[in-house]
Enzyme design. Structure first.
Site, PDB file in Angstrom:
ATOM      1  CD  GLU B 210      -1.274  -0.380   3.667  1.00  0.00           C
ATOM      2  OE1 GLU B 210      -2.187  -1.199   3.487  1.00  0.00           O
ATOM      3  OE2 GLU B 210      -1.114   0.217   4.732  1.00  0.00           O
ATOM      4  CG  HIS B 248      -3.017   0.105   7.602  1.00  0.00           C
ATOM      5  ND1 HIS B 248      -2.884  -0.683   6.495  1.00  0.00           N
ATOM      6  CD2 HIS B 248      -3.718  -0.609   8.501  1.00  0.00           C
ATOM      7  CE1 HIS B 248      -3.485  -1.845   6.723  1.00  0.00           C
ATOM      8  NE2 HIS B 248      -4.006  -1.816   7.930  1.00  0.00           N
TER       9      HIS B 248
END
Lengths: 390, 326
Positions: B210, B248
């Site tokens: 990511e 996150h």
């Protein structure tokens, strides 16, 4: 959590990092009082918003006389400040900081950040202050010094002295400079910051070193350890929906589009927004209801999405692991009934208790379409918006 | 065969008397993991749902021979729990806890350098699973199937998505490693890729990354230079605006660095097949496997030199001798 300059300067003062004090003004009627506190001009009037590039955007003004302080304050307070960091919509200035102007001979840049490659805090510093460091990193990377900080011991005095000299700071101020850099690192580590930045750090006429600006970001994970500072959060500076979501344990981020997303897990939530974009739509938000989403959290998430009037359709993408599909389904049904959902709804459920979840949805009388894979779901929701428009 | 986690794992749970710790300890036990007990300071000597509870990791290791731990300790105390596990003799530490301050992890990272044989996975991760053998983590076991695809990912539910797609294609997984979504994690993409590359039972790998940091780019360089197996990938966060933390703690594009575009370019340059949408991860894997098959056919089979052949024969004889002795 970001802080304003005046708040960061208060913290700096506690850590023995030299800053010029000033007064915070929220209303023009308070300017007189600020001038009484700091009668010695000239002054600088600075917009207090959570964005860099304030100077170029007209948010920082020099004032020679008390009359000018009044005028500049009136100009800045209430202005919409637009800089590369605010986005095109800009930010409304609700607070200003009035501070005595400082005469300086040299501008530098210093910051402390966490470096993911070295897995330690590092100092980034440059003798060429005043400009954006990102810009300097591209145009003149050799002008940026990088000092790796020991994550347990902090910045050693010898490292601080070396940095002082490399920055070309006056030799006679070597101990003051070293102490200042060490204090910056101590502040960063003590308070679990994610960033501490001074731009510019200046050398005054007498050779001493001083912070003209101050920027402090608390790392959200560390904030639980610093409850006193947690109350310093300025709700005016944050997205109302993001704040409300956080209060319910949801992770919500506003995006520019029109398709509302409700997903469990950060990675899947990002990927869902990506899929919508890939198939020609535009996500209105990123919303992670958490790996172990409860029925209540889902209902709350739905309400937050629907409070955004740009939203034209909703995509629910759940991969049940710890979270159970039937629980999520019940949350969707409850929320849809409570708010009287009229927008197109696409649901994709997979994983734990998926059959039960599907059954609940089917029996609920709710209008929705079911998708059996992620791509199918993204395509369906994009098509639903297009269908509604034509 | 598998990486990191096999049938010899004896697992304790730190924070076993907490709701999440207990729930997942039971789920791991049901899956077949050898759960040998747990640790909660102050509750040593008691038992909970058939798990023996100890006050310290050291005591637990002495009494049970545990070599693996699963950590569910609250965020502000989790760094200490990791260090306790390392000092207590645990070799594989899986830290599930989310929200550990990054400065704590910087300290942990430095101290763990003094324990070269200890591996930390996480924090802020779903854990690790070797399907059909054991799982140490929070992933739903039933979506997995024993097989030969290795999966490494920074995310939890997105990993499940990838696992599911592989399972739907009729394949299974050798080991799935959730490395965690924080800026500082114990095991990075490159570490996991190395392990899977060396694992005999892994035939192909899916890498899910990511935005944020440069972990994926470093792994891509490794793949280009050393990887013998086909690799497929997906990078989440193409639609993320810069400067925003996407759930996150580690998922942030800052100063124009760590964008999905940059990462995808680096991966493709390394010959990795990158899925354009998250629903295409399974298909990307098939494509990567097909591509590598074509290559293998074209390449000439390696011939062993006389020296090597002699060496192999010698080893074989030695092994047989040993067997005969037994």
């Amino acid at each position: 959590m970001k802080l304003h300059e005046y708040q960061a300067k208060e913290i700096f003062a506690k850590y023995g990092i030299p800053v010029t004090p000033g007064a915070v003004v929220k209303h023009l009627s308070e300017v007189d009082e600020a001038l009484k506190k700091f009668p010695q001009g000239p002054w600088v009037v600075k917009a207090q918003v959570h964005a860099g590039g304030r100077g170029k955007a007209g948010g920082v003004k020099f004032a020679k006389t008390e009359q000018e302080v009044q005028e500049k304050s009136a100009a800045i307070l209430g202005m919409t400040l637009i800089s590369p960091q605010t986005g095109p919509e800009g930010k409304l200035v609700k607070k200003i900081f009035i501070t005595p102007a400082v005469d300086y001979v040299k501008e530098l840049y210093v910051s402390v950040v966490l470096d993911r490659v070295n897995r330690t805090p590092i100092i980034l510093a440059s003798a060429e202050g005043g400009t954006e460091i990102e810009e300097l990193a591209v145009t003149k990377p050799e002008a940026i010094f990088k000092i790796i900080v020991d994550p347990i011991e902090g910045l050693h005095a010898y490292q601080a002295r070396q940095l002082h000299l490399r920055l070309g700071l006056p030799q006679e101020a070597i101990n003051q400079g070293a102490k200042l850099f060490q204090n910056m690192v101590r502040c960063f580590m003590d308070l679990d910051l994610s960033m501490l930045e001074v731009n510019p750090l200046v050398v005054l006429k007498d050779g001493s070193i001083h912070c003209l600006d101050a920027k402090v970001d608390f790392e959200d994970n560390g904030l639980a350890r610093h409850k006193d500072y947690a109350t310093w959060r300025d709700p005016d500076e944050e997205d109302a929906r993001e704040l409300e979501a956080a209060q319910h344990g949801l992770s919500y981020i506003s995006l520019d589009g029109y398709i509302g997303c409700l997903v469990n897990g950060a990675g899947l939530a990002m990927a869902t927004a990506d899929a919508i974009q890939y198939f020609g739509g535009s996500p209105a938000n990123f919303l992670d209801v958490g790996g172990s989403a409860s029925q209540k959290a889902v209902t709350q998430a739905f309400k937050i999405i629907l409070s955004d009037t740009r939203v034209k359709a909703i995509l629910v993408n759940i991969f049940g692991g710890i979270a159970k599909c039937d629980v999520i389904a019940q949350g969707i049904i409850d929320a849809a009934k409570e708010v009287g959902l009229s927008l197109p709804l696409v649901v994709r459920l997979e994983g734990t208790n998926v059959e039960k979840g599907k059954e609940l949805l089917a029996q609920s009388g709710l209008k929705y379409s079911f998708a059996s894979s992620m791509d199918e779901a993204a395509k369906a929701v994009v098509a639903a918006v297009k269908g509604a428009n034509s | 065969m598998s990486v990191l986690l096999d049938k010899n794992a004896k697992v304790i749970c730190q924070g076993i008397t907490g709701t999440a710790g207990l729930f997942h300890s039971k789920a791991c036990r049901e899956y077949g993991t050898k759960m040998v007990g747990g640790v909660t300071p102050g509750k040593g000597g008691t038992e909970i749902e058939g798990f023996k509870v100890f006050d310290t990791v050291e005591q637990a290791v002495k009494a049970t021979g545990a070599n693996t731990t699963m950590i569910f300790v609250p965020a502000l105390f989790a760094a200490d729990a990791i260090l306790e596990a390392a000092a207590g003799g645990i070799k594989l530490i899986v830290c599930i806890t989310e929200g550990i301050p990054a400065n704590d992890m910087a300290k942990v990272n430095k101290i763990l350098k003094g324990y070269p044989d200890v591996r930390l996975i996480g924090p802020n991760c779903p854990g690790i699973i070797t399907p059909g053998v054991a799982k140490v983590g929070i992933m739903p076991g039933y979506i997995h199937r024993p097989g030969k695809i290795g999966i490494v990912s920074r995310s939890g539910t997105l990993t499940y998505e990838a696992v599911w797609q592989v399972t739907q294609l009729g394949m299974g997984q050798s080991t799935c490693i959730g490395i965690g979504g924080d800026p500082i994690v114990g095991t990075t993409h490159i570490d996991a890729m190395r392990l899977l590359n060396e694992d005999k039972n892994t035939e192909a790998v899916i890498m899910i990354g990511e935005i944020g940091g440069s972990n994926e780019e470093e792994a891509a360089l490794y793949v280009k230079k050393h990887m013998k197996k086909p690799v497929a990938a997906f990078i989440a966060g193409a639609s993320a605006p810069p400067g925003k933390r996407m759930g996150h703690a580690g998922a942030i594009v800052s100063g124009g660095k760590g964008t999905a575009k940059e990462k995808i370019a680096a991966l493709e340059a390394a010959g990795i097949v990158v899925a354009k949408s998250p629903g295409e991860i399974g298909n990307a894997l098939l494509e990567a496997m097909k591509k590598s098959k074509g290559k293998k056919k074209a390449a000439k089979p390696e011939k062993l030199s006389k020296k090597d052949r002699k060496k192999l024969e010698k080893e074989k004889r030695k092994k047989e001798k040993k067997k005969n002795k037994k």
